[in-house]
Design a protein around this motif. Structure first.
Motif, PDB file in Angstrom:
ATOM      1  N   THR A 150      29.485  50.293  33.775  1.00  0.00           N
ATOM      2  CA  THR A 150      30.826  49.730  34.465  1.00  0.00           C
ATOM      3  C   THR A 150      31.073  50.734  35.545  1.00  0.00           C
ATOM      4  OG1 THR A 150      31.655  50.969  32.742  1.00  0.00           O
ATOM      5  CG2 THR A 150      31.808  48.764  32.413  1.00  0.00           C
ATOM      6  N   LYS A 151      30.081  51.631  36.031  1.00  0.00           N
ATOM      7  CA  LYS A 151      30.252  52.477  36.925  1.00  0.00           C
ATOM      8  C   LYS A 151      30.244  51.919  38.315  1.00  0.00           C
ATOM      9  CE  LYS A 151      28.934  57.159  38.466  1.00  0.00           C
ATOM     10  NZ  LYS A 151      27.840  57.736  38.656  1.00  0.00           N
ATOM     11  N   THR A 152      29.080  51.389  38.858  1.00  0.00           N
ATOM     12  CA  THR A 152      29.017  50.841  40.144  1.00  0.00           C
ATOM     13  C   THR A 152      29.964  49.618  40.380  1.00  0.00           C
ATOM     14  OG1 THR A 152      27.026  49.990  39.250  1.00  0.00           O
ATOM     15  CG2 THR A 152      26.767  51.670  40.773  1.00  0.00           C
ATOM     16  N   ARG A 153      30.510  49.649  41.578  1.00  0.00           N
ATOM     17  CA  ARG A 153      31.446  48.643  41.946  1.00  0.00           C
ATOM     18  C   ARG A 153      30.368  47.569  42.206  1.00  0.00           C
ATOM     19  NH1 ARG A 153      35.762  50.954  46.160  1.00  0.00           N
ATOM     20  NH2 ARG A 153      36.844  52.449  44.923  1.00  0.00           N
ATOM     21  N   LEU A 154      31.121  46.429  41.939  1.00  0.00           N
ATOM     22  CA  LEU A 154      30.455  45.183  42.325  1.00  0.00           C
ATOM     23  C   LEU A 154      30.835  44.466  43.407  1.00  0.00           C
ATOM     24  CD1 LEU A 154      30.396  42.941  38.950  1.00  0.00           C
ATOM     25  CD2 LEU A 154      28.529  43.685  40.355  1.00  0.00           C
ATOM     26  N   ALA A 155      29.918  44.184  44.129  1.00  0.00           N
ATOM     27  CA  ALA A 155      30.192  43.847  45.862  1.00  0.00           C
ATOM     28  C   ALA A 155      29.684  42.371  45.831  1.00  0.00           C
ATOM     29  CB  ALA A 155      29.615  44.611  46.682  1.00  0.00           C
ATOM     30  N   ALA A 156      30.511  41.608  46.332  1.00  0.00           N
ATOM     31  CA  ALA A 156      30.109  40.172  46.742  1.00  0.00           C
ATOM     32  C   ALA A 156      30.919  39.871  47.753  1.00  0.00           C
ATOM     33  CB  ALA A 156      30.169  39.447  45.462  1.00  0.00           C
ATOM     34  N   GLY A 197      31.679  40.592  50.810  1.00  0.00           N
ATOM     35  CA  GLY A 197      32.527  41.513  51.501  1.00  0.00           C
ATOM     36  C   GLY A 197      33.493  42.128  50.532  1.00  0.00           C
ATOM     37  N   HIS A 198      33.678  41.533  49.382  1.00  0.00           N
ATOM     38  CA  HIS A 198      34.776  42.209  48.618  1.00  0.00           C
ATOM     39  C   HIS A 198      34.198  42.968  47.423  1.00  0.00           C
ATOM     40  CE1 HIS A 198      37.836  39.267  49.817  1.00  0.00           C
ATOM     41  NE2 HIS A 198      36.880  38.610  50.231  1.00  0.00           N
ATOM     42  N   SER A 199      34.672  43.922  46.831  1.00  0.00           N
ATOM     43  CA  SER A 199      34.191  44.667  45.864  1.00  0.00           C
ATOM     44  C   SER A 199      35.189  44.576  44.662  1.00  0.00           C
ATOM     45  CB  SER A 199      33.835  46.098  46.464  1.00  0.00           C
ATOM     46  OG  SER A 199      35.128  46.923  46.386  1.00  0.00           O
ATOM     47  N   ILE A 200      34.762  44.708  43.399  1.00  0.00           N
ATOM     48  CA  ILE A 200      35.466  44.614  42.335  1.00  0.00           C
ATOM     49  C   ILE A 200      35.613  45.970  41.641  1.00  0.00           C
ATOM     50  CG2 ILE A 200      35.391  43.791  39.843  1.00  0.00           C
ATOM     51  CD1 ILE A 200      34.223  41.158  41.268  1.00  0.00           C
ATOM     52  N   ARG A 201      36.963  46.525  41.262  1.00  0.00           N
ATOM     53  CA  ARG A 201      36.863  47.834  40.860  1.00  0.00           C
ATOM     54  C   ARG A 201      37.855  47.841  39.715  1.00  0.00           C
ATOM     55  NH1 ARG A 201      40.968  49.548  43.675  1.00  0.00           N
ATOM     56  NH2 ARG A 201      41.568  47.977  45.374  1.00  0.00           N
ATOM     57  N   ASP A 202      37.802  48.777  38.837  1.00  0.00           N
ATOM     58  CA  ASP A 202      38.864  48.814  37.897  1.00  0.00           C
ATOM     59  C   ASP A 202      40.014  49.536  38.128  1.00  0.00           C
ATOM     60  OD1 ASP A 202      37.565  47.585  35.495  1.00  0.00           O
ATOM     61  OD2 ASP A 202      36.111  48.899  35.306  1.00  0.00           O
ATOM     62  N   MET A 203      41.251  49.322  37.365  1.00  0.00           N
ATOM     63  CA  MET A 203      42.696  49.976  37.552  1.00  0.00           C
ATOM     64  C   MET A 203      42.451  51.234  37.201  1.00  0.00           C
ATOM     65  SD  MET A 203      44.264  47.570  38.770  1.00  0.00           S
ATOM     66  CE  MET A 203      44.191  46.010  39.229  1.00  0.00           C
ATOM     67  N   ARG A 252      39.299  48.271  26.441  1.00  0.00           N
ATOM     68  CA  ARG A 252      39.754  48.952  27.154  1.00  0.00           C
ATOM     69  C   ARG A 252      40.195  48.258  28.855  1.00  0.00           C
ATOM     70  NH1 ARG A 252      37.468  54.767  27.196  1.00  0.00           N
ATOM     71  NH2 ARG A 252      39.111  54.946  28.773  1.00  0.00           N
ATOM     72  N   SER A 253      39.702  47.010  28.703  1.00  0.00           N
ATOM     73  CA  SER A 253      39.891  45.772  29.736  1.00  0.00           C
ATOM     74  C   SER A 253      39.376  46.284  31.165  1.00  0.00           C
ATOM     75  CB  SER A 253      41.418  45.852  30.126  1.00  0.00           C
ATOM     76  OG  SER A 253      41.814  44.572  30.755  1.00  0.00           O
ATOM     77  N   THR A 289      47.729  41.411  32.744  1.00  0.00           N
ATOM     78  CA  THR A 289      48.797  41.702  33.739  1.00  0.00           C
ATOM     79  C   THR A 289      48.250  41.437  35.048  1.00  0.00           C
ATOM     80  OG1 THR A 289      49.339  43.575  32.505  1.00  0.00           O
ATOM     81  CG2 THR A 289      50.408  43.440  34.665  1.00  0.00           C
ATOM     82  N   ALA A 290      48.897  40.211  35.600  1.00  0.00           N
ATOM     83  CA  ALA A 290      48.394  39.351  36.909  1.00  0.00           C
ATOM     84  C   ALA A 290      49.335  39.691  37.949  1.00  0.00           C
ATOM     85  CB  ALA A 290      47.992  38.130  36.675  1.00  0.00           C
ATOM     86  N   ASP A 291      49.134  40.204  39.075  1.00  0.00           N
ATOM     87  CA  ASP A 291      49.820  40.085  40.056  1.00  0.00           C
ATOM     88  C   ASP A 291      50.342  38.905  40.739  1.00  0.00           C
ATOM     89  OD1 ASP A 291      49.867  43.017  40.067  1.00  0.00           O
ATOM     90  OD2 ASP A 291      48.147  43.151  41.692  1.00  0.00           O
ATOM     91  N   LYS A 292      51.413  38.613  40.898  1.00  0.00           N
ATOM     92  CA  LYS A 292      51.636  37.269  41.448  1.00  0.00           C
ATOM     93  C   LYS A 292      51.305  37.010  42.719  1.00  0.00           C
ATOM     94  CE  LYS A 292      55.877  35.291  40.477  1.00  0.00           C
ATOM     95  NZ  LYS A 292      57.372  35.241  40.024  1.00  0.00           N
TER      96      LYS A 292
END
Lengths: 576, 145
Positions: free
Chosen positions: A314-320, A322-328, A343-344, A481-484
């Protein structure tokens, strides 16, 4: 020559009377046939020509045998929709002598009638005009006491919803259809009334009420708790669903703000999402955030790709793309599947989704009913289809694994959680007592389902769901918790969220699923405003379970330990 | 002989005529009564329907909640909570009384309380209680239909 045998060629002397006798017989026979056929023909003619009359129990009485529209009751048989006898007032203006006086008197009885336009109507040369419908028996009495010839009454049933606002979104209301002096149609405006319109109007079926899965007491408790939550967290609205895990019966379904189906609001000028007629629970399509991680994890468990203690990077960011997925928040570099849910972790979920692959994720979501409109018995539900990414890429699969990119209704989510909790057998949501009878397909294995229940229990016992832990009911669940999304389509709001908590209880033998979504909640009790579901939707669900479980007849899993003689008694949970 | 036959015939006709006449009127009055009864049944059904709606309206959860809120100083009602469930073991027993020794266990599947093997469970109150006529008479209640 004898008389008996006249010679051939000779004129028969006794032949004429015999011939006449036969003629008489034939005439008689013809007459008999004419009479018989005439009787049959006459009867047929009478039947064809007679006025059709409504079948009434009391021949000639004005009371009909059965209600014009079937009743609707809750699962305990309490009335939700019923009919009251009422009247409609109409006039034959030509028979009215003093239109102005009559109009004035009527406007005294019915304050909403305008005397001037009424005078115009009554003074006109029309043969017929409706004045007001429906009116109550008491108003009818007052009008009759006016003693004005030309004012008449027609029987009409008034649809009434005794539980008022509690059933607003389920019933929506009715409107008059075709009507005449002698009869009137009442047509469903929306909700269950519209969905079951044909059945409710079928004269052969009006005697039997439609039994709903809703429990009015539970509905009341849910509505009260949600109202409290909306006030406390200054939310714009809320949706709540309580669903039976085994049958998919919806025991309670509330959407706030609500309205009174006895007087449904006609027009609403504000933003569509604030319209009280909008059913957030069934019509509202939202991205429900991290609650989807549960689905991703159970898919991976079912596919045999992971076990609860499998470590995932869960350390390396996932990239696809041009976007990357990270944790809060900062997360450990490697986490177990259990911890990813507890821990979501977005990265962890996205990785599990990629292990499954887009095809399998789509297949699972499809079998969970996430791509179809809700099969529940509300007219609005059919039009509220989930929003899928127009172009489903691997990035979509990743974001959907943690609940972004796929918008569904809270009821969709409740049905999916019920399926996970029901030993993996598909649950179709229904508002009818006994459920819809659909579903039953094995989506996940029983083992994956049991494992997931244990993980959900951990979310509540040590994770983000702690505030929903009602002792004795083994609550499990997952926050989201989803941003609108911004209404202008440019990304997401920073400070506006949909906070959702989807709970299952009790996790060792799941009985009910509770889903609560709050629209833009904020907890201002601390030094800085908090919007996370763990501080908003979670405590609300805790209250919902504490209120509703006893109403549904569930005893908490506690067992008393008798202390030393005369000492106090404590209760301890016995659940695993 | 022939005259006797006529006399019998005339008598028979009179008897049949009287019987027909009476049956005719009896039928008509019975029909009228049926119609009247049907009318009253329909009226009663209508009233029942109105009363049921009224009952539902008076017992609407929101109305009851408001009434309870207004009068709770006298009613003293509390919301049903998980803590509302009690166990026999929580009852303070009089000294020397029978005390169930086996702990009570909740059946996880059914949410029922399993009774300790040596203790009878209380029986639910029956919906209808048959009271003997003599008792009713004694307390001055007339036996209803």
């Amino acid at each position: 020559m004898t008389e008996l045998a006249p010679a051939p060629g000779a004129a028969p002397r006794g032949g004429l009377p015999a011939f006449r006798r036969e003629q008489v017989r034939m005439l008689f026979l013809m007459l008999a046939f004419v009479v018989c056929y005439g009787a049959v023909g006459f009867k047929m003619g009478m039947m064809a020509a007679s006025e059709p009359v409504e079948p009434t129990l009391a021949g000639g009485s004005e009371l009909p045998a059965a209600p014009v529209r079937g009743e609707i009751v809750d699962r305990q048989g309490r009335l939700i929709a019923a009919n009251l006898p009422g009247w409609s007032l109409y006039a034959h203006p030509r028979e009215i002598r003093h239109p102005a006086k009559v109009a004035h008197a009527l406007s005294q009885i019915f304050p909403d009638l305008d005397p001037e336009s009424l005078t115009r109507v009554l003074a006109s040369d029309r043969a017929f005009a409706w004045i007001k419908r429906p009116i109550t028996p008491r108003q009818k009495q007052v009008v009759m006491e006016l003693g004005v010839p030309g004012l008449r009454f027609g029987r009409r049933d008034i649809r009434i919803y005794p539980a008022g606002n509690l059933t607003g979104h389920l019933m929506v209301g009715v409107k008059p259809g075709r009507e005449d002096v002698r009869f009137a149609e009442i047509v469903g405006r929306g909700g269950l009334e519209r969905y079951f319109d044909d059945q409710l109007r079928d004269p052969a079926l009006t005697g039997r009420p439609i039994e709903l899965s809703i429990d009015l007491t539970a509905q009341m408790a849910l509505s009260e708790v949600l109202r409290d939550g909306v006030r406390r967290f200054e939310a714009k609205g809320a949706a709540g669903i309580v669903m039976s895990v085994e049958t998919g019966e919806i025991v309670a379904m509330v959407s706030l703000p609500d309205f009174d189906p006895n007087a449904p609001p006609e027009h609403f000028t504000g933003a569509a999402e604030l319209n009280p007629r909008f059913n957030r629970a069934a019509q509202g399509i939202y991205e429900l955030g991290s609650t989807f991680k549960v689905l991703t994890a159970v898919m991976a468990l079912d596919a045999g790709l992971v076990r609860p203690d499998t470590l995932i990077d869960t350390k390396t960011r996932l990239a696809a793309r041009g976007h990357s997925i990270r944790d809060m928040h900062r997360m450990p570099p490697r986490m177990t599947v259990t911890d990813i849910v507890v821990r979501s972790s977005n990265i962890g979920s996205a990785r599990m989704a990629m292990m499954l692959g887009t095809g399998r994720v789509q297949e699972y979501l499809k079998r969970l009913g996430m791509f179809d409109a809700l099969p529940i018995e509300l007219a609005e539900a059919a039009r509220a289809r989930p929003l899928l990414p127009p172009d489903w890429t691997d990035l979509s699969t990743m974001t959907i694994s943690f609940g972004h990119g796929l918008a569904v209704s809270p009821t969709h989510l409740a049905a999916a959680y019920a399926t996970v909790a029901n030993g993996g057998r598909r649950v179709a949501p229904s508002l009818l007592k006994g459920g819809s009878g659909m579903g039953g397909e094995q989506v996940f294995s029983e083992e994956a389902s049991a494992t997931m229940m244990a993980i959900l229990r951990e979310v509540v016992s040590r994770g983000t769901g702690r505030r929903a832990d009602v002792p004795g009911y083994e609550v499990g669940g997952k926050t989201g918790t989803a941003d609108k999304p911004r209404s202008d389509g440019k990304g997401y709001h920073k400070d506006r969220v949909i906070a959702t908590f989807a709970a299952v209880f009790p996790t060792t033998a799941p009985k009910y699923v509770v889903v609560v979504s709050l629209d833009e909640p904020v907890d201002r009790s601390g030094p800085r405003p908090i919007r996370e579901a763990s501080r908003t939707a979670v405590p609300v669900v805790g209250q919902v379970i504490a209120r509703i479980a006893p109403i549904l007849g569930m005893r908490p899993f506690t067992s008393p330990i008798v202390g030393p003689a005369g000492g106090g008694v404590t209760t301890v949970p016995v659940g695993r | 002989m022939k005259k006797l036959g006529y006399v019998f015939a005339v008598i028979a006709i009179v008897v049949v005529a009287v019987w027909t006449y009476r049956t005719n009127y009896e039928t008509k009055s019975t029909l009228a009564r049926i119609e009247d009864l049907r009318d009253r049944i329909a009226g009663a059904k209508e009233r029942t329907r109105v009363l049921r709606v009224e009952w539902a309206y008076l017992n609407a959860p929101e109305r009851l909640a408001e009434l309870v809120l207004r009068h709770n100083d006298k009613l003293g009602l509390v919301t049903l909570h998980p803590e509302s469930f009690a166990y026999v073991a929580m009852i303070p027993y009089a000294p020397g009384a029978y005390v169930p020794t086996v702990p009570e266990v909740v059946d996880i599947e059914e949410f029922r309380l399993l009774p300790p093997p040596d203790m009878p469970l209380p029986v639910a109150r029956p919906e209808h209680i048959e009271i003997e006529a003599a008792v009713l008479e004694a307390i001055g209640v007339e036996a209803g239909q």
